[in-house]
Design a protein around this motif. Structure first.
Motif, PDB file in Angstrom:
ATOM      1  N   SER A  11       8.939   8.264  14.279  1.00  0.00           N
ATOM      2  CA  SER A  11       9.087   6.987  14.488  1.00  0.00           C
ATOM      3  C   SER A  11       7.576   6.298  13.947  1.00  0.00           C
ATOM      4  N   GLU A  12       6.538   7.038  14.180  1.00  0.00           N
ATOM      5  CA  GLU A  12       5.234   6.733  13.655  1.00  0.00           C
ATOM      6  C   GLU A  12       5.140   6.850  12.145  1.00  0.00           C
ATOM      7  N   TRP A  13       5.792   7.830  11.463  1.00  0.00           N
ATOM      8  CA  TRP A  13       6.025   7.733  10.044  1.00  0.00           C
ATOM      9  C   TRP A  13       6.728   6.531   9.623  1.00  0.00           C
ATOM     10  N   TRP A  14       7.824   6.205  10.303  1.00  0.00           N
ATOM     11  CA  TRP A  14       8.712   5.230   9.605  1.00  0.00           C
ATOM     12  C   TRP A  14       7.788   4.008   9.527  1.00  0.00           C
ATOM     13  N   TRP A  15       7.397   3.537  10.573  1.00  0.00           N
ATOM     14  CA  TRP A  15       6.513   2.299  10.885  1.00  0.00           C
ATOM     15  C   TRP A  15       5.385   2.171  10.025  1.00  0.00           C
ATOM     16  N   THR A  16       4.878   3.317   9.432  1.00  0.00           N
ATOM     17  CA  THR A  16       3.585   3.239   8.694  1.00  0.00           C
ATOM     18  C   THR A  16       3.545   3.502   7.137  1.00  0.00           C
ATOM     19  N   VAL A  17       4.991   4.236   6.808  1.00  0.00           N
ATOM     20  CA  VAL A  17       5.005   4.457   5.413  1.00  0.00           C
ATOM     21  C   VAL A  17       5.154   3.237   4.693  1.00  0.00           C
ATOM     22  N   LEU A  69       8.409  16.051  -0.539  1.00  0.00           N
ATOM     23  CA  LEU A  69       7.856  14.915  -0.612  1.00  0.00           C
ATOM     24  C   LEU A  69       7.790  14.296   0.810  1.00  0.00           C
ATOM     25  N   ILE A  70       8.804  14.395   1.653  1.00  0.00           N
ATOM     26  CA  ILE A  70       8.787  13.679   2.850  1.00  0.00           C
ATOM     27  C   ILE A  70       7.995  14.563   3.763  1.00  0.00           C
ATOM     28  N   ALA A  71       7.853  15.863   3.725  1.00  0.00           N
ATOM     29  CA  ALA A  71       7.295  16.547   4.675  1.00  0.00           C
ATOM     30  C   ALA A  71       5.684  16.243   4.395  1.00  0.00           C
ATOM     31  N   VAL A  72       5.147  16.265   3.047  1.00  0.00           N
ATOM     32  CA  VAL A  72       3.756  16.179   2.672  1.00  0.00           C
ATOM     33  C   VAL A  72       3.450  14.726   3.161  1.00  0.00           C
ATOM     34  N   SER A  73       4.453  13.638   3.031  1.00  0.00           N
ATOM     35  CA  SER A  73       4.019  12.284   3.464  1.00  0.00           C
ATOM     36  C   SER A  73       3.753  12.220   4.866  1.00  0.00           C
ATOM     37  N   PHE A  74       4.095  12.824   5.769  1.00  0.00           N
ATOM     38  CA  PHE A  74       3.841  13.147   7.163  1.00  0.00           C
ATOM     39  C   PHE A  74       2.309  13.623   7.539  1.00  0.00           C
ATOM     40  N   MET A  75       1.574  14.144   6.527  1.00  0.00           N
ATOM     41  CA  MET A  75       0.185  14.708   6.561  1.00  0.00           C
ATOM     42  C   MET A  75      -0.815  13.661   6.710  1.00  0.00           C
ATOM     43  N   SER A  76      -1.804  14.081   7.685  1.00  0.00           N
ATOM     44  CA  SER A  76      -3.161  13.094   7.463  1.00  0.00           C
ATOM     45  C   SER A  76      -3.898  13.530   6.451  1.00  0.00           C
ATOM     46  N   PRO A  77      -4.909  12.559   6.074  1.00  0.00           N
ATOM     47  CA  PRO A  77      -5.906  12.946   5.212  1.00  0.00           C
ATOM     48  C   PRO A  77      -6.444  14.129   5.113  1.00  0.00           C
ATOM     49  N   LYS A  78      -6.799  14.983   6.090  1.00  0.00           N
ATOM     50  CA  LYS A  78      -7.426  15.828   6.504  1.00  0.00           C
ATOM     51  C   LYS A  78      -6.405  17.115   6.067  1.00  0.00           C
ATOM     52  N   ALA A  79      -5.323  17.057   6.396  1.00  0.00           N
ATOM     53  CA  ALA A  79      -4.356  18.131   6.033  1.00  0.00           C
ATOM     54  C   ALA A  79      -4.140  18.067   4.504  1.00  0.00           C
ATOM     55  N   ILE A  80      -4.172  16.903   4.130  1.00  0.00           N
ATOM     56  CA  ILE A  80      -3.917  16.566   2.637  1.00  0.00           C
ATOM     57  C   ILE A  80      -5.167  17.506   1.902  1.00  0.00           C
ATOM     58  N   ARG A  81      -6.295  17.203   2.155  1.00  0.00           N
ATOM     59  CA  ARG A  81      -7.564  17.816   1.700  1.00  0.00           C
ATOM     60  C   ARG A  81      -7.241  19.636   1.759  1.00  0.00           C
ATOM     61  N   ARG A  82      -6.904  19.789   2.990  1.00  0.00           N
ATOM     62  CA  ARG A  82      -6.612  21.219   3.100  1.00  0.00           C
ATOM     63  C   ARG A  82      -5.513  21.968   2.078  1.00  0.00           C
ATOM     64  N   SER A  83      -4.567  21.151   2.404  1.00  0.00           N
ATOM     65  CA  SER A  83      -3.376  21.734   1.449  1.00  0.00           C
ATOM     66  C   SER A  83      -3.668  21.791  -0.118  1.00  0.00           C
ATOM     67  N   ALA A  84      -4.535  20.566  -0.525  1.00  0.00           N
ATOM     68  CA  ALA A  84      -4.592  20.543  -2.047  1.00  0.00           C
ATOM     69  C   ALA A  84      -5.628  21.706  -2.143  1.00  0.00           C
ATOM     70  N   LEU A  85      -6.393  22.107  -1.562  1.00  0.00           N
ATOM     71  CA  LEU A  85      -7.471  23.019  -1.813  1.00  0.00           C
ATOM     72  C   LEU A  85      -6.817  24.636  -1.898  1.00  0.00           C
ATOM     73  N   LEU A  86      -5.520  24.691  -1.042  1.00  0.00           N
ATOM     74  CA  LEU A  86      -4.721  26.038  -1.006  1.00  0.00           C
ATOM     75  C   LEU A  86      -3.944  25.884  -2.230  1.00  0.00           C
ATOM     76  N   ALA A 360       1.319   9.521   1.762  1.00  0.00           N
ATOM     77  CA  ALA A 360       0.516   9.730   3.122  1.00  0.00           C
ATOM     78  C   ALA A 360      -0.696   8.958   3.063  1.00  0.00           C
ATOM     79  N   LEU A 361      -1.062   8.977   1.982  1.00  0.00           N
ATOM     80  CA  LEU A 361      -2.345   8.211   1.908  1.00  0.00           C
ATOM     81  C   LEU A 361      -2.316   6.970   1.979  1.00  0.00           C
ATOM     82  N   THR A 362      -1.212   6.447   1.622  1.00  0.00           N
ATOM     83  CA  THR A 362      -1.231   4.793   1.673  1.00  0.00           C
ATOM     84  C   THR A 362      -0.555   4.252   2.891  1.00  0.00           C
ATOM     85  N   ARG A 363      -0.348   5.188   3.817  1.00  0.00           N
ATOM     86  CA  ARG A 363       0.434   4.947   5.087  1.00  0.00           C
ATOM     87  C   ARG A 363      -0.471   3.949   5.901  1.00  0.00           C
ATOM     88  N   LEU A 364      -0.128   2.999   6.731  1.00  0.00           N
ATOM     89  CA  LEU A 364      -0.755   2.011   7.434  1.00  0.00           C
ATOM     90  C   LEU A 364      -1.551   2.791   8.499  1.00  0.00           C
TER      91      LEU A 364
END
Length: 383
Positions: A11-17, A69-86, A360-364
């Motif tokens: 629900s949080e993803w749906w109302w912020t994406v 695509l959907i799974a990654v869009s749930f990530m926080s900016p911090k999680a995105i940085r970590r996944s990108a490094l990996l 994920a990065l453009t979510r409200l």
């Protein structure tokens, strides 16, 4: 319907994406399915495969890609940085392995086979590289004492060196343009931007002098009589044949002879069978995705989210622009897929990963969440 007061991850993803951005991406994926069905059967038949071989594989890759695509869009900016490094580290290892063990095809080593699957590691390296560079530029704005810009330059040189060794000059120029755009967005002085442009131009001139197939493509573009221009000429004929409304589904002529009608020249097949109207609709969808993401990124309070979302949008848009420009004979021929439209397993999965990060990065996000992220970063810098 989901209520706004529900506190579940979905629900949080749906109302912020950004639902309009998500809808545009899904529309591109659906267009890719239709155009793959239109363009790929003649190619498969010519090489002795089942007519729907490439179409079924396109759908097969598209389904897990949408899940990514959907799974990654749930990530926080911090999680995105970590996944990108990996992802970046794994991609670099795979590129090195490709250079060492990958088969040589037409003078290049770009693919490696693992567990029966062909992998082009440079595709997954692109979005991860953009996020890593964005993080370094964001850090340079918040902590001037940190040599983040120098680290970003080293990162660029490392990736570019590996791509040139393959060689893959198209991907190299694409990453240089995106990195240069981030460099400019980061508020760097114009003299540095001009220097980067000059270095890129010098590199292209060096490739023209030293790499025969690069020189051949540029010569054929400048003087079509100097070599074989069958594919680009056939693509241009497809645009003329299709007119505004096309010849109709399945009635295309160009795809019967174009070797890459399902990959590099799928845009020409779309023009011939569905008309220039559909091509303009595709251009509008790509433009909407890029502009919408840039506008949302500009409103972000978090510098990393702003830079990363902008860089990923530019990567997405420039790649699409290169493919369409080649089809229209506006630039020298270069093998670059049209995002979510062209056939390609590694390309589709990597695009889904990059677009998922964009969503994920453009979510409200509440202002307090952004402020707490910035405060945490500041606290670490003084610790």
């Amino acid at each position: 319907m989901l209520a706004r007061d529900q506190r579940t991850p979905f629900s949080e993803w749906w109302w912020t994406v950004d639902k309009l951005l998500l809808a545009a991406i899904i529309a591109l994926m659906l267009a890719g399915i239709i155009l793959s069905l239109a363009a790929s059967p003649p190619v498969a038949t010519r090489i002795g495969l089942d007519p729907f071989h490439f179409f079924s594989r396109h759908v097969m890759f598209l389904l897990p890609s949408f899940m990514v695509l959907i799974a990654v869009s749930f990530m926080s900016p911090k999680a995105i940085r970590r996944s990108a490094l990996l992802v970046f580290v794994v991609s670099i290892v795979l590129i090195v392995a490709t250079l060492a063990f990958g088969p040589e095809v037409k003078g290049s080593r770009r693919w490696i086979t693992m567990l029966g699957v062909n992998i082009q590691a440079s595709e997954s390296a692109k979005p991860a590289f953009v996020v890593m560079a964005a993080w370094l530029f964001a850090e340079s704005t918040k902590r001037p004492e940190m040599p983040a810009t120098s680290m970003a330059i080293v990162l660029l040189l490392m990736v570019v060196s590996l791509l040139v060794m393959e060689p893959d000059f198209g991907q190299t120029m694409l990453l240089l343009m995106v990195w240069g755009a981030l460099f400019f967005i980061g508020g760097m002085r114009m003299i540095w931007v001009a220097g980067l442009a000059g270095a890129a131009g010098a590199g292209l001139f060096g490739a023209y002098l030293l790499v025969p197939h690069v020189a051949g493509r540029i010569k054929r573009f400048m003087n079509p009589a100097s070599g074989d221009t069958f594919q680009v000429d056939t693509a241009m004929e497809a645009f003329w044949n299709g007119g505004w409304f096309g010849l109709g589904p399945g009635e295309g002529i160009a795809k019967r002879s174009l070797p890459d009608s399902h990959t590099d020249f799928v845009f020409a097949v779309a023009a011939e069978e569905f008309g220039i109207i559909l091509c303009l609709a595709l251009v509008a969808l790509f433009a909407f995705v890029v502009i919408r993401t840039l506008l949302r990124a500009y409103r972000s309070e978090d510098m990393f989210s702003r830079f990363a979302a902008s860089g990923l949008a530019i990567l997405f848009g420039v790649q699409a622009a290169i493919n369409m420009a080649v089809n229209l004979q506006l630039i020298p021929a270069k093998g670059m897929t049209l995002p979510f439209i062209s056939y390609g397993g590694s390309s589709i999965v990597s695009l889904a990963y990059g677009v998922g990060m964009m969503l994920a990065l453009t979510r409200l996000r509440p202002r307090t969440e952004v402020e707490s992220m910035n405060d945490a970063t500041t606290a670490r810098s003084y610790a």
